[in-house]
Design a protein around this motif. Structure first.
Motif, PDB file in Angstrom:
ATOM      1  N   ASP A  40       0.838  -1.191   0.000  1.00  0.00           N
ATOM      2  CA  ASP A  40       0.000   0.000   0.000  1.00  0.00           C
ATOM      3  C   ASP A  40       0.880   1.250   0.000  1.00  0.00           C
ATOM      4  N   HIS A  43       0.403   4.386   2.318  1.00  0.00           N
ATOM      5  CA  HIS A  43      -0.421   3.974   3.463  1.00  0.00           C
ATOM      6  C   HIS A  43      -1.829   4.541   3.364  1.00  0.00           C
ATOM      7  N   GLN A  45      -4.535   2.783   2.453  1.00  0.00           N
ATOM      8  CA  GLN A  45      -5.525   1.739   2.693  1.00  0.00           C
ATOM      9  C   GLN A  45      -6.719   1.923   1.748  1.00  0.00           C
ATOM     10  N   GLN A 109      -3.465   2.255  -6.666  1.00  0.00           N
ATOM     11  CA  GLN A 109      -4.472   1.938  -5.655  1.00  0.00           C
ATOM     12  C   GLN A 109      -5.318   0.749  -6.095  1.00  0.00           C
ATOM     13  N   SER A 112      -3.183  -2.279  -5.443  1.00  0.00           N
ATOM     14  CA  SER A 112      -3.161  -2.573  -4.020  1.00  0.00           C
ATOM     15  C   SER A 112      -4.415  -3.342  -3.606  1.00  0.00           C
TER      16      SER A 112
END
Length: 184
Positions: A40, A43, A45, A109, A112
C-alpha cells in the motif's frame, strides 16, 4: 525458512465448487486482516470489502441484476446475474477506494486492492477454506458502483467467493519459470 508459507504460495489453487460453512469469526477476521496487509504505497488503505452471506447473497444478486438491466443487458444475462452470488456461501466484493494523492495514482491503488484479494484468498486457503477470485463485466458497471454506495472514482477489482471446498483442490502443475523470465 518458513516452509509452510512457501508451500502455501507454491500450491495456491482456486476452487470454484464451494459449500457451507464459510469462514466466520476469527477465521474471517484473519482473512480481512490479511487483505489489509496488502502492499500500500502511501499507506492510503484504498480498500473496501463488501461482504454478503445468507440473505445478503440474494441482495447482491438483485443489485447485480439491476445494474445489468440498467446497462442494457439481455434478459438471460440479467437472470444469470441474479444467480451469480449463490455459487458460494460468502462473497466479498473488493473495491479500490481511490483517494487523490500526488504520488500514488489510481492505478497503484487498484493494484493494491487486487493484492488484498490475493492475500485474502491465501489466508482462506491457509485456514482450510477454498476460494476463487471472480470477475465479471459488471465489476465495471458504474450503475453497480452506485447501487453499492461506492464513489465515482472507486473501482471494483473483483468478487472473492469463499467457502468450504466441495471437491479436492487441484494441485497446480509445475510451470517452468524460464518461460516468463528475461534478465536485463
Amino acid at each position: 525458512m518458513n516452509q509452510a508459507a512457501l508451500s502455501l504460495l507454491l500450491t495456491r489453487s482456486s476452487c470454484g465448487l464451494l459449500q457451507a460453512p464459510a469462514p466466520s469469526g476469527e477465521a474471517l477476521e484473519h482473512i480481512l486482516q490479511a487483505g489489509l496487509r496488502a502492499p500500500d504505497h502511501g499507506h492510503l488503505q484504498p480498500f473496501q470489502f463488501l461482504l454478503a452471506e445468507g440473505e445478503g447473497l440474494n441482495r447482491l444478486g438483485a443489485l447485480l441484476a439491476e445494474s445489468a438491466k440498467q446497462d442494457g443487458a439481455a434478459e438471460e444475462a440479467i437472470e444469470r446475474a441474479t444467480q451469480m452470488p449463490l455459487r458460494a456461501p460468502l462473497v466479498i466484493t473488493v473495491a479500490a477506494r481511490v483517494q487523490p494523492h500526488n504520488k500514488v495514482p489510481a492505478f497503484e491503488q487498484h493494484l493494491s486492492a487486487g493484492c488484498a484479494v490475493m492475500a485474502m484468498q491465501m489466508a482462506a486457503q491457509a485456514q482450510g477454506f477454498g476460494g476463487i477470485w471472480r470477475s465479471s463485466p459488471l465489476m465495471y458497471s458504474r450503475k453497480l458502483h452506485e447501487l453499492l454506495g461506492l464513489n465515482e472514482q472507486d473501482q471494483i477489482v473483483g468478487f472473492l467467493y469463499l467457502g468450504t471446498p466441495a471437491t479436492s483442490l487441484r494441485i497446480p502443475s509445475f510451470v517452468n519459470s524460464a518461460e516468463f523470465v528475461r534478465w536485463i
